[in-house]
Motif scaffolding. Structure first.
Motif, PDB file in Angstrom:
ATOM      1  N   MET A   1       0.896  -1.229  -0.021  1.00 16.58           N
ATOM      2  CA  MET A   1       0.007   0.038  -0.012  1.00 16.58           C
ATOM      3  C   MET A   1       1.060   1.222   0.050  1.00 16.58           C
ATOM      4  N   HIS A   2       0.908   2.045  -1.033  1.00 17.73           N
ATOM      5  CA  HIS A   2       1.244   3.149  -0.969  1.00 17.73           C
ATOM      6  C   HIS A   2       0.259   4.313  -0.723  1.00 17.73           C
ATOM      7  N   LEU A   3       0.733   5.363   0.297  1.00 14.42           N
ATOM      8  CA  LEU A   3      -0.483   6.339   0.465  1.00 14.42           C
ATOM      9  C   LEU A   3       0.471   7.736   0.343  1.00 14.42           C
TER      10      LEU A   3
ATOM     11  N   GLN B   1       3.230  14.081   0.896  1.00 13.27           N
ATOM     12  CA  GLN B   1       3.923  13.045   1.819  1.00 13.27           C
ATOM     13  C   GLN B   1       3.493  11.829   0.939  1.00 13.27           C
ATOM     14  N   HIS B   2       4.468  11.012   1.375  1.00 12.32           N
ATOM     15  CA  HIS B   2       4.504   9.402   0.659  1.00 12.32           C
ATOM     16  C   HIS B   2       4.530   8.345   1.653  1.00 12.32           C
ATOM     17  N   LEU B   3       3.590   7.648   2.157  1.00 15.04           N
ATOM     18  CA  LEU B   3       3.725   6.876   3.441  1.00 15.04           C
ATOM     19  C   LEU B   3       3.405   5.437   3.128  1.00 15.04           C
ATOM     20  N   HIS B   4       3.967   4.586   3.893  1.00 15.26           N
ATOM     21  CA  HIS B   4       3.471   3.244   3.844  1.00 15.26           C
ATOM     22  C   HIS B   4       2.863   2.657   5.101  1.00 15.26           C
ATOM     23  N   PRO B   5       1.535   2.734   5.181  1.00 12.87           N
ATOM     24  CA  PRO B   5       0.820   2.358   6.122  1.00 12.87           C
ATOM     25  C   PRO B   5       1.017   0.829   6.552  1.00 12.87           C
TER      26      PRO B   5
ATOM     27  N   TYR C   1      15.527   2.768  -3.891  1.00 14.30           N
ATOM     28  CA  TYR C   1      14.244   3.165  -2.929  1.00 14.30           C
ATOM     29  C   TYR C   1      13.159   2.662  -3.832  1.00 14.30           C
ATOM     30  N   LEU C   2      12.149   1.937  -2.954  1.00 13.76           N
ATOM     31  CA  LEU C   2      11.136   1.074  -3.430  1.00 13.76           C
ATOM     32  C   LEU C   2      11.555   0.327  -4.886  1.00 13.76           C
ATOM     33  N   GLY C   3      12.522  -0.165  -4.915  1.00 15.61           N
ATOM     34  CA  GLY C   3      12.918  -1.392  -6.017  1.00 15.61           C
ATOM     35  C   GLY C   3      13.392  -0.558  -6.981  1.00 15.61           C
TER      36      GLY C   3
HETATM   37 CU   LIG Z   1       4.979   4.065  -1.687  1.00 18.74          CU
END
Ligand SMILES: [Cu+2]
Length: 248
Positions: free
Chosen positions: A70-72, A83-87, A183-185
């Motif tokens: 999940m990318h928020l 903002q880019h968050l990973h819940p 970063y993120l693959g």
């Molecule tokens: Cu993300």
């Protein structure tokens, strides 16, 4: 956390996923539910979101995309305060993450995920009451500064509907940054939002060797877009933002 990750699928990854998303709270039989929807300025809240299926049940089985399920993305509607968050996912299907909205205004929260092999971006508004200083979109520019780095964007003259190559070059005090970290693959992560309706284009690098990171994107229409590039260096994630104008 946003630390370096092992690349799971950068190679052979489709350069462009959904050309256009993020305009609706419900699509393809899935509905985004968020809470709280109102925040106090600058105060951390436990933000939660759920993806409901057609029967109203919370989805718990998500595909991994770019190293996360999940990318928020949260941004104020005038395209500031990105903002880019990973819940993290609870047993009952709720994704939660601490969230601070720094200034009054209306924010858009984008849930970017994949279920059953299908990528979706659903979105909802969040509100922070108070007197809002409206920011006008900065003029288009090819250079942005971020946390002591200078990022130069070369994208030629992008045309609506055609694939554009976007090349970013990252320097620090005039020196090329050759040791960019995954970063993120990948070597970077790019989100493009259209001015006016915040249509969401999620693109990923098709290549790059530090100091250069390259993406391909299809801009669906003429107009201005805000590009948010994130890259990692020395254990830190930096965000550089650009306004980009797309011709008819
Ligand atoms: Cu993300």
């Amino acid at each position: 956390m946003n630390g370096a990750r092992k690349d799971t699928h950068a190679a052979g990854h489709s350069a462009v996923h959904d050309a256009l998303g993020g305009l609706a709270v419900s699509a393809a039989g899935y509905t985004l539910q968020v809470g709280p929807k109102a925040f106090e300025v600058g105060r951390e809240e436990a933000f939660g979101l759920r993806i409901l299926d057609k029967a109203g049940r919370a989805v718990r089985d998500f595909d991994e995309q770019h190293g996360e399920r999940m990318h928020l993305i949260v941004v104020r509607r005038d395209l500031v305060h990105y903002q880019h968050l990973h819940p993290s996912l609870d047993a009952d299907g709720t994704w939660s993450v601490p969230l601070v909205l720094p200034e009054p205004g209306v924010y858009r929260a984008f849930a970017d995920f994949s279920v059953g092999g299908e990528s979706l971006t659903l979105s909802a508004d969040l509100h922070v009451p108070g007197e809002m200083g409206l920011a006008s979109l900065p003029d288009p520019t090819s250079v942005a500064r971020a946390d002591g780095y200078e990022v130069e964007l070369d994208a030629g003259t992008p045309t609506a509907g055609a694939e554009s190559a976007l090349n970013f070059r990252i320097t620090q005090e005039g020196q090329d940054v050759e040791d960019l970290e995954p970063y993120l693959g990948a070597l970077g992560h790019l989100v493009a939002l259209r001015e006016g309706d915040l249509a969401f284009l999620h693109v990923h690098p098709t290549g790059g060797v530090g100091p250069e990171v390259t993406f391909h994107a299809v801009f669906p229409s003429m107009g201005r877009y805000r590009l948010f590039l994130q890259f990692a260096h020395l254990g830190r994630v930096c965000t550089a933002a650009f306004t980009w104008e797309v011709s008819p």
